[in-house]
Design a protein around this motif. Structure first.
Motif, PDB file in Angstrom:
ATOM      1  N   TYR A 159       0.840  -1.203   0.000  1.00  0.00           N
ATOM      2  CA  TYR A 159       0.000   0.000   0.000  1.00  0.00           C
ATOM      3  C   TYR A 159       0.881   1.262   0.000  1.00  0.00           C
ATOM      4  CZ  TYR A 159      -2.638  -3.940   1.814  1.00  0.00           C
ATOM      5  OH  TYR A 159      -3.156  -5.188   2.001  1.00  0.00           O
ATOM      6  N   PHE A 188       0.981   3.786  -3.244  1.00  0.00           N
ATOM      7  CA  PHE A 188       0.536   5.161  -3.000  1.00  0.00           C
ATOM      8  C   PHE A 188       1.491   6.173  -3.644  1.00  0.00           C
ATOM      9  CE2 PHE A 188      -0.686   8.967  -0.622  1.00  0.00           C
ATOM     10  CZ  PHE A 188      -2.069   8.876  -0.728  1.00  0.00           C
ATOM     11  N   ALA A 218       4.894  15.328  -0.439  1.00  0.00           N
ATOM     12  CA  ALA A 218       5.259  14.310   0.546  1.00  0.00           C
ATOM     13  C   ALA A 218       4.035  14.114   1.432  1.00  0.00           C
ATOM     14  CB  ALA A 218       6.470  14.753   1.359  1.00  0.00           C
ATOM     15  N   LEU A 219       4.173  13.209   2.370  1.00  0.00           N
ATOM     16  CA  LEU A 219       3.029  12.780   3.160  1.00  0.00           C
ATOM     17  C   LEU A 219       3.180  13.221   4.608  1.00  0.00           C
ATOM     18  CD1 LEU A 219       0.872  10.859   2.021  1.00  0.00           C
ATOM     19  CD2 LEU A 219       2.031   9.022   3.207  1.00  0.00           C
ATOM     20  N   ARG A 220       2.100  13.713   5.188  1.00  0.00           N
ATOM     21  CA  ARG A 220       2.026  13.874   6.637  1.00  0.00           C
ATOM     22  C   ARG A 220       0.816  13.095   7.123  1.00  0.00           C
ATOM     23  NH1 ARG A 220       6.221  15.030   9.809  1.00  0.00           N
ATOM     24  NH2 ARG A 220       6.917  17.170   9.730  1.00  0.00           N
ATOM     25  N   ILE A 221       0.988  12.359   8.190  1.00  0.00           N
ATOM     26  CA  ILE A 221      -0.139  11.706   8.841  1.00  0.00           C
ATOM     27  C   ILE A 221      -0.557  12.624   9.971  1.00  0.00           C
ATOM     28  CG2 ILE A 221      -0.929   9.641  10.054  1.00  0.00           C
ATOM     29  CD1 ILE A 221      -0.045   9.018   7.184  1.00  0.00           C
ATOM     30  N   VAL A 222      -1.800  13.089   9.961  1.00  0.00           N
ATOM     31  CA  VAL A 222      -2.263  13.918  11.071  1.00  0.00           C
ATOM     32  C   VAL A 222      -3.018  13.042  12.062  1.00  0.00           C
ATOM     33  CG1 VAL A 222      -2.259  16.132   9.854  1.00  0.00           C
ATOM     34  CG2 VAL A 222      -4.257  14.665   9.692  1.00  0.00           C
ATOM     35  N   GLY A 223      -3.097  13.524  13.299  1.00  0.00           N
ATOM     36  CA  GLY A 223      -3.839  12.795  14.325  1.00  0.00           C
ATOM     37  C   GLY A 223      -2.974  11.957  15.242  1.00  0.00           C
ATOM     38  N   HIS A 278     -10.184   8.586   3.583  1.00  0.00           N
ATOM     39  CA  HIS A 278      -9.209   8.746   4.660  1.00  0.00           C
ATOM     40  C   HIS A 278      -9.685   9.664   5.777  1.00  0.00           C
ATOM     41  CE1 HIS A 278      -6.306   7.675   1.201  1.00  0.00           C
ATOM     42  NE2 HIS A 278      -6.792   6.594   1.755  1.00  0.00           N
ATOM     43  N   GLU A 336      -7.998  18.394   9.982  1.00  0.00           N
ATOM     44  CA  GLU A 336      -6.810  18.833   9.252  1.00  0.00           C
ATOM     45  C   GLU A 336      -6.515  17.723   8.275  1.00  0.00           C
ATOM     46  OE1 GLU A 336      -5.233  21.602   9.138  1.00  0.00           O
ATOM     47  OE2 GLU A 336      -6.483  22.499  10.695  1.00  0.00           O
ATOM     48  N   ALA A 337      -7.128  17.762   7.133  1.00  0.00           N
ATOM     49  CA  ALA A 337      -7.026  16.608   6.246  1.00  0.00           C
ATOM     50  C   ALA A 337      -7.178  17.011   4.796  1.00  0.00           C
ATOM     51  CB  ALA A 337      -8.108  15.594   6.604  1.00  0.00           C
ATOM     52  N   VAL A 382      -8.202  13.334  -1.296  1.00  0.00           N
ATOM     53  CA  VAL A 382      -7.734  13.114  -2.669  1.00  0.00           C
ATOM     54  C   VAL A 382      -8.885  12.498  -3.456  1.00  0.00           C
ATOM     55  CG1 VAL A 382      -5.990  12.026  -4.120  1.00  0.00           C
ATOM     56  CG2 VAL A 382      -5.391  12.767  -1.801  1.00  0.00           C
ATOM     57  N   LEU A 434      -5.791   4.710  -3.279  1.00  0.00           N
ATOM     58  CA  LEU A 434      -6.452   5.418  -2.166  1.00  0.00           C
ATOM     59  C   LEU A 434      -7.143   4.423  -1.246  1.00  0.00           C
ATOM     60  CD1 LEU A 434      -8.325   8.402  -3.872  1.00  0.00           C
ATOM     61  CD2 LEU A 434      -6.042   8.396  -2.852  1.00  0.00           C
ATOM     62  N   PHE A 477      -4.704   2.340   0.746  1.00  0.00           N
ATOM     63  CA  PHE A 477      -3.935   3.083   1.749  1.00  0.00           C
ATOM     64  C   PHE A 477      -4.707   3.212   3.062  1.00  0.00           C
ATOM     65  CE2 PHE A 477      -1.556   6.600   3.653  1.00  0.00           C
ATOM     66  CZ  PHE A 477      -0.264   6.148   3.439  1.00  0.00           C
ATOM     67  N   LEU A 507      -3.574   3.567   7.234  1.00  0.00           N
ATOM     68  CA  LEU A 507      -4.088   4.490   8.264  1.00  0.00           C
ATOM     69  C   LEU A 507      -4.717   3.706   9.422  1.00  0.00           C
ATOM     70  CD1 LEU A 507      -5.614   7.425   6.180  1.00  0.00           C
ATOM     71  CD2 LEU A 507      -3.361   7.252   7.237  1.00  0.00           C
ATOM     72  N   HIS A 559      -6.514   8.655  15.698  1.00  0.00           N
ATOM     73  CA  HIS A 559      -7.500   8.823  14.630  1.00  0.00           C
ATOM     74  C   HIS A 559      -6.796   9.590  13.529  1.00  0.00           C
ATOM     75  CE1 HIS A 559     -10.929   7.421  17.020  1.00  0.00           C
ATOM     76  NE2 HIS A 559     -10.303   7.997  18.038  1.00  0.00           N
ATOM     77  N   THR A 560      -6.167   8.875  12.622  1.00  0.00           N
ATOM     78  CA  THR A 560      -5.301   9.529  11.651  1.00  0.00           C
ATOM     79  C   THR A 560      -6.071  10.023  10.432  1.00  0.00           C
ATOM     80  OG1 THR A 560      -4.808   7.394  10.632  1.00  0.00           O
ATOM     81  CG2 THR A 560      -3.267   8.192  12.294  1.00  0.00           C
ATOM     82  N   ALA A 561      -5.456  10.973   9.753  1.00  0.00           N
ATOM     83  CA  ALA A 561      -5.909  11.426   8.444  1.00  0.00           C
ATOM     84  C   ALA A 561      -4.653  11.811   7.669  1.00  0.00           C
ATOM     85  CB  ALA A 561      -6.867  12.610   8.582  1.00  0.00           C
ATOM     86  N   LEU A 562      -4.864  12.227   6.455  1.00  0.00           N
ATOM     87  CA  LEU A 562      -3.755  12.447   5.535  1.00  0.00           C
ATOM     88  C   LEU A 562      -3.607  13.925   5.219  1.00  0.00           C
ATOM     89  CD1 LEU A 562      -2.272  10.101   4.173  1.00  0.00           C
ATOM     90  CD2 LEU A 562      -3.642  10.520   2.155  1.00  0.00           C
ATOM     91  N   ARG A 563      -2.366  14.405   5.190  1.00  0.00           N
ATOM     92  CA  ARG A 563      -2.074  15.701   4.600  1.00  0.00           C
ATOM     93  C   ARG A 563      -1.019  15.473   3.536  1.00  0.00           C
ATOM     94  NH1 ARG A 563      -5.390  19.927   4.573  1.00  0.00           N
ATOM     95  NH2 ARG A 563      -5.614  20.999   6.555  1.00  0.00           N
ATOM     96  N   ILE A 564      -1.213  16.099   2.397  1.00  0.00           N
ATOM     97  CA  ILE A 564      -0.191  16.091   1.360  1.00  0.00           C
ATOM     98  C   ILE A 564       0.579  17.396   1.514  1.00  0.00           C
ATOM     99  CG2 ILE A 564       0.258  15.995  -1.122  1.00  0.00           C
ATOM    100  CD1 ILE A 564      -1.123  13.456  -0.094  1.00  0.00           C
ATOM    101  N   VAL A 565       1.873  17.318   1.753  1.00  0.00           N
ATOM    102  CA  VAL A 565       2.660  18.546   1.857  1.00  0.00           C
ATOM    103  C   VAL A 565       3.331  18.821   0.510  1.00  0.00           C
ATOM    104  CG1 VAL A 565       2.999  18.526   4.353  1.00  0.00           C
ATOM    105  CG2 VAL A 565       4.569  17.248   2.922  1.00  0.00           C
TER     106      VAL A 565
END
Lengths: 234, 234
Positions: free
Chosen positions: A192, A196, A212-217, B139, B153-154, B157, B193, B196, B200, B210-216
């Motif tokens: 996965y 991705f 790039a990727l950030r995992i929030v939470g 996600h 904060e997510a 996609v 997606l 992935f 998470l 409780h994760t979510a995704l941010r693309i930087v």
């Protein structure tokens, strides 16, 4: 962490070179491996040009692997199987960090290639049964890695079935300024992560970006994994 | 954006309910669909309890779909194929937003299920050839969606092959406070997606999070896609 000796198999491409620059800057010894000793030495010179005090050398893949404690695999997927098969005796029981995403570019689209073993990292583990294979670093942009003055804002999700190898890889990842390492579970999850990469490359194309990727939470403080006291080493 | 009429197929589960709460709070009309009209009405009452001014109703899936302009699919994957096959005449050429991740939980591990069509969303498009299928929202954590006071904060996609349906879904996603929508390319990318989500959920388990995704790496300002003037509608 104490300095590691890091061997890059196929370290002359952008991803290998970018990681080599960052780890050399963090004080680790780096051995760039290639099928061509000349190209290995050219790549080593590029690292040296970025990091004047770098401990860096360029060698044949096999010699690089023999000299390294941790082996990072950054070959194109097309050469993944044959390269690792040939290096199996030299790799033995070392830690192998597989960075490869099996992707194909066709008609302006990017797609993930099916791998019989499940993923590139699982293929590596099948070819290297003595080694401790870990999957990591797929989502760090090679161009950003090369810009040493750029602080990355990225999470490196690390998958693997060997807890010690995973922890050592997570500690290594956090040597890159701005990177947080996260335990992404067993090696079976590596597919996965690898696939991705296709989404990030699509976004790079759509938005002319270096994503790039950030995992929030997940809280940075006290964010260690839950079981067995495997707090993220920092 | 102007208010939409959103029908949820299988909207009584946590993900459907969470999205329904957020969209009802943003002023959209929400019709919760279920195989059981009683459970649909119970779910509608839960939305109403969270959002006093909600325009919300609970109905049989088929009636919900007929009443909606945009159909969100939030069924468990086990019921995905049969549910959509039965609803195909009612769905017709509408926009269908598939939120389903085909996952199995076995022995404490999470793994992605193989889908003959490639992904749940691709299966939906195969079953609903007239519809404009989009993949999105995989996600977002259901629990976080239910906490209306929590600003997410997510990044969401969005993948799809129908540009207008994709843009409308992206605009809808950005109705959730703190969410940024990103164009993740064609529907073929939806598999990456969906799968992935397994990473998470592994992280949620490892870190009790409780994760979510941010693309930087994508600037918020001027971050519209590159071609054809398809700037993200805000």
């Amino acid at each position: 962490m104490s300095p590691e000796r890091l061997a890059f198999v196929g370290g002359t491409g952008p991803e290998g070179l970018g990681l080599a620059v960052r780890f050399a800057a963090a004080g680790h010894a780096v051995i760039i491996g290639s099928r061509s000793p000349e190209r290995a030495q050219e790549a080593a010179a590029k690292v040296k040009a970025k990091v004047a005090r770098a401990q860096v050398d360029g060698r044949l893949n096999e010699e690089a692997v023999e000299a390294g404690e941790i082996v990072l695999v950054t070959v194109p997927f097309a050469g993944h199987r044959d390269t690792l098969k040939a290096l199996a005796p030299a790799i033995g029981g070392k830690i192998v960090v597989d960075v490869v995403s099996p992707l194909a570019f066709e008609g302006g689209q990017i797609r993930a290639l099916a791998v019989p073993e499940g993923s590139a990292a699982q293929q590596a583990q099948a070819l290297l049964p003595q080694a401790a294979v870990v999957a990591a670093f797929h989502h760090l942009d090679a161009g950003s890695l090369m810009q040493l003055e750029e602080r990355l804002e990225a999470d490196v999700v690390v998958c693997g079935d060997h807890p010690q190898a995973k922890l050592r890889t997570m500690a290594l990842a956090e040597q890159i300024a701005g990177v947080r390492a996260l335990d992404g579970g067993p090696l079976a999850n590596s597919r996965y992560l690898e696939e991705f990469t296709a989404v990030l490359l699509s976004l790079n194309k759509n938005y002319r970006a270096h994503t790039a990727l950030r995992i929030v939470g997940i809280a940075r403080a006290g964010g260690g994994p839950r079981r067995g006291g495997k707090a993220a080493p920092r």
